[in-house]
Design a protein around this motif. Sequence first.
Motif, PDB file in Angstrom:
ATOM      1  N   PHE A 119     -10.598   9.536  -8.060  1.00  0.00           N
ATOM      2  CA  PHE A 119     -10.658   9.391  -6.597  1.00  0.00           C
ATOM      3  C   PHE A 119     -11.703   8.359  -6.211  1.00  0.00           C
ATOM      4  N   GLU A 120     -12.869   8.418  -6.812  1.00  0.00           N
ATOM      5  CA  GLU A 120     -13.941   7.482  -6.483  1.00  0.00           C
ATOM      6  C   GLU A 120     -13.567   6.049  -6.845  1.00  0.00           C
ATOM      7  N   GLU A 121     -12.807   5.889  -7.925  1.00  0.00           N
ATOM      8  CA  GLU A 121     -12.321   4.552  -8.286  1.00  0.00           C
ATOM      9  C   GLU A 121     -11.364   4.026  -7.234  1.00  0.00           C
ATOM     10  N   ARG A 122     -10.504   4.922  -6.709  1.00  0.00           N
ATOM     11  CA  ARG A 122      -9.568   4.508  -5.649  1.00  0.00           C
ATOM     12  C   ARG A 122     -10.314   4.154  -4.373  1.00  0.00           C
ATOM     13  N   VAL A 123     -11.360   4.922  -4.054  1.00  0.00           N
ATOM     14  CA  VAL A 123     -12.158   4.635  -2.858  1.00  0.00           C
ATOM     15  C   VAL A 123     -12.757   3.240  -2.943  1.00  0.00           C
ATOM     16  N   ALA A 124     -13.212   2.875  -4.127  1.00  0.00           N
ATOM     17  CA  ALA A 124     -13.832   1.567  -4.324  1.00  0.00           C
ATOM     18  C   ALA A 124     -12.857   0.420  -4.111  1.00  0.00           C
ATOM     19  N   ASN A 125     -11.556   0.708  -4.258  1.00  0.00           N
ATOM     20  CA  ASN A 125     -10.548  -0.354  -4.168  1.00  0.00           C
ATOM     21  C   ASN A 125      -9.590  -0.197  -2.985  1.00  0.00           C
ATOM     22  N   ASP A 126      -9.769   0.854  -2.202  1.00  0.00           N
ATOM     23  CA  ASP A 126      -8.854   1.124  -1.091  1.00  0.00           C
ATOM     24  C   ASP A 126      -9.686   1.248   0.186  1.00  0.00           C
ATOM     25  N   SER A 127      -9.698   0.195   1.000  1.00  0.00           N
ATOM     26  CA  SER A 127     -10.539   0.179   2.200  1.00  0.00           C
ATOM     27  C   SER A 127     -10.129   1.232   3.218  1.00  0.00           C
TER      28      SER A 127
ATOM     29  N   GLU B 222     -11.528   6.423   5.842  1.00  0.00           N
ATOM     30  CA  GLU B 222     -11.223   7.812   6.200  1.00  0.00           C
ATOM     31  C   GLU B 222     -12.228   8.772   5.570  1.00  0.00           C
ATOM     32  N   LEU B 223     -12.700   8.455   4.379  1.00  0.00           N
ATOM     33  CA  LEU B 223     -13.720   9.270   3.742  1.00  0.00           C
ATOM     34  C   LEU B 223     -15.010   9.237   4.566  1.00  0.00           C
TER      35      LEU B 223
END
Length: 265
Positions: free
Chosen positions: A24-32, A37-38
């Motif tokens: 999830f954290e990897e996706r957060v880093a690449n998904d603005s 939303e986070l």
Amino acid sequence: MKDYPIEIDDYLSGTMSASEKKAFEERVANDSVLAEELKLQKDMQTIYEDQEWLQGDTEALQTEKATQLKSFYESKEATNIKSAIQEVIAENRSESKNKTFWFIGIAASIAVLITVSLFVFKDNNYDELYASYIHMDEIPSLVTRGEDANKLLENAQLLFEDKKYKEATESFAAYHAKETAIDPLSYIYSGIAYIELNKFDEAIAQFELLADSNTLQSKKANWYKALVFLKQKNKAKLKDILQMIILNKNNYKYKEAQELLEEIN
């Protein structure tokens, strides 16, 4: 693939496994979009959790807007709003297994609270009210003629009239430190100078000294404190002091206090 709100809730509530959290954290880093939303939900948690306001963030607390909002969120009316919202959220959370609806409820609730806070703190309205109630022509002059004139006091008023408020407060402070028989009007001038400098604690301190002066001028202290809270846009404290003033028709600025209460309610 899970919906964003559900994933975010799982992440913030700590129900993800170590591998799920890392992914999830990897996706957060690449998904603005996901990152935004986070951040939104983290901000919502900050408001609803029973924590110190922006605990540890001293720089944020130094801004005037943060002070205003902190005052609002600590007020009785904000507490009532938050309690009502939390009851709805708790009910929805227990009755529905669909976390998406719970997230939407949270988002709607925070939108309501923000809307209310913005309504409470209409900067222009408070600034206009302050300008309409601060009447310097009502305060007698400190300047006297003759050999007995106090030069420190005269200089302080002249600085004040030139809107050199920092220098004026320094001159008033020197006068207060030197003299034993202090003109109580000097507390009013000094307090207003501090208001103009947005040094509200110092302004209140001057009006406390005015209240303790045991002179006819001391009866004006509560009204000038009200002006501090008006300039500060501190609605909770402003209402409290105005309600004290209207307890007695003989209090200084009784009529104006009634009018101002109606304006801010």
